[in-house]
Scaffold this active site. Structure first.
Site, PDB file in Angstrom:
ATOM      1  N   LYS A 144     -12.144  49.109  86.233  1.00 51.61           N
ATOM      2  CA  LYS A 144     -11.645  50.487  86.192  1.00 51.61           C
ATOM      3  C   LYS A 144     -12.664  51.438  86.796  1.00 51.61           C
ATOM      4  O   LYS A 144     -12.314  52.374  87.517  1.00 51.61           O
ATOM      5  CB  LYS A 144     -11.388  50.904  84.748  1.00 51.61           C
ATOM      6  CG  LYS A 144     -10.055  50.501  84.168  1.00 51.61           C
ATOM      7  CD  LYS A 144      -9.907  51.013  82.752  1.00 51.61           C
ATOM      8  CE  LYS A 144     -10.169  52.507  82.665  1.00 51.61           C
ATOM      9  NZ  LYS A 144     -10.070  53.021  81.285  1.00 51.61           N
ATOM     10  N   ARG A 171     -13.560  55.281  91.290  1.00 52.22           N
ATOM     11  CA  ARG A 171     -14.505  55.935  92.205  1.00 52.22           C
ATOM     12  C   ARG A 171     -14.223  55.593  93.665  1.00 52.22           C
ATOM     13  O   ARG A 171     -14.279  56.466  94.534  1.00 52.22           O
ATOM     14  CB  ARG A 171     -15.937  55.570  91.797  1.00 52.22           C
ATOM     15  CG  ARG A 171     -16.347  56.249  90.485  1.00 52.22           C
ATOM     16  CD  ARG A 171     -17.540  55.556  89.811  1.00 52.22           C
ATOM     17  NE  ARG A 171     -17.988  56.304  88.646  1.00 52.22           N
ATOM     18  CZ  ARG A 171     -17.404  56.242  87.448  1.00 52.22           C
ATOM     19  NH1 ARG A 171     -16.327  55.475  87.273  1.00 52.22           N
ATOM     20  NH2 ARG A 171     -17.887  56.948  86.447  1.00 52.22           N
ATOM     21  N   ARG A 222      -9.165  65.718  73.899  1.00 51.53           N
ATOM     22  CA  ARG A 222     -10.520  65.411  74.364  1.00 51.53           C
ATOM     23  C   ARG A 222     -11.112  66.630  75.053  1.00 51.53           C
ATOM     24  O   ARG A 222     -10.454  67.300  75.849  1.00 51.53           O
ATOM     25  CB  ARG A 222     -10.499  64.201  75.304  1.00 51.53           C
ATOM     26  CG  ARG A 222     -10.109  62.928  74.571  1.00 51.53           C
ATOM     27  CD  ARG A 222     -10.045  61.736  75.496  1.00 51.53           C
ATOM     28  NE  ARG A 222     -11.351  61.321  75.962  1.00 51.53           N
ATOM     29  CZ  ARG A 222     -11.561  60.253  76.730  1.00 51.53           C
ATOM     30  NH1 ARG A 222     -10.527  59.510  77.111  1.00 51.53           N
ATOM     31  NH2 ARG A 222     -12.762  59.926  77.111  1.00 51.53           N
ATOM     32  N   SER A 278     -20.742  61.572  80.434  1.00 46.49           N
ATOM     33  CA  SER A 278     -21.289  61.574  81.785  1.00 46.49           C
ATOM     34  C   SER A 278     -20.225  61.912  82.822  1.00 46.49           C
ATOM     35  O   SER A 278     -20.547  62.155  83.987  1.00 46.49           O
ATOM     36  CB  SER A 278     -21.894  60.203  82.106  1.00 46.49           C
ATOM     37  OG  SER A 278     -20.866  59.217  82.185  1.00 46.49           O
ATOM     38  N   ASP A 295     -17.912  51.430  76.384  1.00 52.30           N
ATOM     39  CA  ASP A 295     -16.522  50.969  76.393  1.00 52.30           C
ATOM     40  C   ASP A 295     -16.361  49.556  75.833  1.00 52.30           C
ATOM     41  O   ASP A 295     -15.237  49.133  75.555  1.00 52.30           O
ATOM     42  CB  ASP A 295     -15.946  51.028  77.808  1.00 52.30           C
ATOM     43  CG  ASP A 295     -15.556  52.437  78.219  1.00 52.30           C
ATOM     44  OD1 ASP A 295     -15.418  53.292  77.322  1.00 52.30           O
ATOM     45  OD2 ASP A 295     -15.403  52.684  79.425  1.00 52.30           O
ATOM     46  N   LYS A 327     -13.255  59.652  72.316  1.00 49.68           N
ATOM     47  CA  LYS A 327     -12.486  58.805  73.222  1.00 49.68           C
ATOM     48  C   LYS A 327     -10.990  58.941  72.916  1.00 49.68           C
ATOM     49  O   LYS A 327     -10.558  59.902  72.282  1.00 49.68           O
ATOM     50  CB  LYS A 327     -12.965  57.356  73.090  1.00 49.68           C
ATOM     51  CG  LYS A 327     -14.435  57.157  73.445  1.00 49.68           C
ATOM     52  CD  LYS A 327     -14.701  57.413  74.910  1.00 49.68           C
ATOM     53  CE  LYS A 327     -16.135  57.087  75.286  1.00 49.68           C
ATOM     54  NZ  LYS A 327     -16.399  57.267  76.738  1.00 49.68           N
TER      55      LYS A 327
END
Length: 449
Positions: free
Chosen positions: A31, A36, A134, A181, A327, A354
């Site tokens: 993922k 990205r 979130r 991040s 994760d 999360k």
């Protein structure tokens, strides 16, 4: 390309006590890298190829977002293993745009950053009780400093969010890295396209640093020059840069692999053996995960991009800093439930923010199943039960794919099985997880409750 979910899954499954057989399942694609690389390709003028992109509900949301930024996407092959992306060079839409990001948090944050280049964009979710809660406040504050008009929901910048970027400029910006991040990664993807470039100062520390290094790696592969210090707290991205079309090959996904590795590590059958390939050696998350399984006493070996784990070994308690593998923590916790002695995983406060509260919700459901865990603000303490647990109850996945994986592992080591609700949310990252467990010998069946 369809915007529909990839598969139809049952909402409730029963995971019965099971022995696992030797297996070589195919690991889903990463993922992290899919997100990205696909974004980098969408921002490059011309055509890029993405080989083996991840296929999940998050991927559907990502592809939808890239088209909203002006990119064209199509499959090169009927098997949907190679994605062709004709990028825009810069996000462009003449009128207002609405992007539904589903339940994909990282997709949402990076699209908030890039969407700031559009005249008007609204980011929405059809998961108001999950992604809709979130926080995005730190990212919206940074974009406001850069001249973007941001309208979030509530004091924490919840979705839906509307932005108007006609006045956006570069310069210098400060962003907090205390909760995620992803805010920094969003600014890094945006910065080459700003007319003055961007200098970024990160304050309050930085969570999940391995994923920031993944962002830097991808941007550099796409031809972007970035200057940064070793602490990852100061960045400078010069202006006048352009993303370059490339061919990207997506490696296997370590958090998905972690779920299978944890299931076999927790197995008390010495004949069980798991072989996983296409796991890139040297990956920071992967190497830390590998060391974690070693620390808990698992029989695990690496041969190039292949990892082999043999079950039936007596696991032992351990203590780790969980931030580098955030994760992977729920499934590591599940394996630790069957180790001898006490385990402690600390520096994981970000798990509260999360898809679910991955500290309190995870501990509550595993305790319901018969495990013994203590949730703390920044840590999880696990009192192992190597003899297994009672089970025989219904546990709630809290609409969270990572919790569902952890609860399934617990069900395999229970005496009476576990019924998992909200099982359809496994499609967020690993649609075929339960099917893969069945191929590995697990008794996993849809349940009507």
């Amino acid at each position: 390309m369809s915007d529909s979910p990839l598969v139809s899954l049952p909402s409730t499954v029963m995971v019965a006590p099971s022995n696992l057989r030797p297996a070589r399942p195919e690991v889903p694609s990463s993922k992290y890298y899919t997100l990205r690389y696909v974004l980098a390709a969408a921002l490059a003028p011309g055509e890029s190829r993405i080989v083996l992109p991840a296929q999940s509900d998050d991927s559907v949301a990502l592809f939808r977002g890239c088209r909203a930024l002006g990119a064209e996407l199509r499959w090169e092959d009927e098997q949907e293993r190679v994605l062709l992306i004709h990028g825009t060079g810069r996000p462009y839409q003449p009128g207002p745009v609405t992007i539904n990001v589903g339940n994909a948090g990282a997709v949402a944050r990076l699209l908030i950053g890039l969407g700031a280049l559009l005249p008007e964009v609204t980011i929405v979710t059809d998961h108001p009780q999950s992604l809709g809660k979130r926080p995005n406040r730190e990212l919206l504050e940074a974009l406001t400093t850069l001249g973007v008009r941001c309208e979030g929901s509530g004091p924490e910048g919840w979705l839906p969010i509307t932005m108007r970027g006609s006045g956006i400029h570069g310069g210098r910006v400060t962003v907090s890295g205390a909760r995620s991040s992803q805010f920094l990664s969003a600014l890094l993807f945006l910065s080459p396209l700003l007319p003055e470039g961007l200098e970024i100062d990160v304050v309050d520390g930085l969570k999940s640093q391995p994923l920031v290094r993944t962002t830097i790696e991808v941007l550099q592969e796409a031809g972007i020059q970035i200057e940064y210090d070793a602490s990852l707290l100061h960045f400078r991205v010069p202006a006048g840069q352009h993303y370059q079309p490339c061919e990207y090959h997506i490696p296997g996904d370590y958090p998905s692999a972690a779920a299978l590795l944890a299931a076999y590590a927790a197995s008390n059958d010495p004949t069980s053996q798991l072989t996983l390939s296409r796991l890139r050696p040297g990956d920071e998350v992967g190497e830390y995960l590998f060391a974690t399984f070693e620390r808990m006493g698992a029989d695990i070996q690496r041969h190039g991009d292949t990892i082999i784990l043999r079950g039936g070994r007596r696991l032992r308690g351990f203590e780790i800093d969980g931030d580098p593998i955030t994760d992977c923590i729920p499934v590591v916790v599940a394996a630790a439930c069957f180790a001898e002695g006490e385990s402690r995983i600390y520096n994981v406060e970000s798990l509260h923010y999360k898809e679910s509260d991955r500290i309190n919700d995870l501990c509550a459901e595993l305790n319901k199943a018969g495990c013994r865990l203590e949730p703390q603000r920044d840590a999880i303490i696990i009192h192992g039960r190597p003899e297994g647990i009672e089970g025989g109850v219904t546990v709630d996945g809290h609409n969270d794919h990572r919790l569902l994986m952890a609860l399934a592992i617990a069900g395999l080591r229970s005496q009476r099985g576990l019924t998992l609700t909200g099982a359809e949310h496994i499609a967020k990252s690993y649609p075929h997880f339960f099917e893969e467990l069945r191929r590995c010998g697990a008794d996993v069946q849809p349940s009507r409750r």
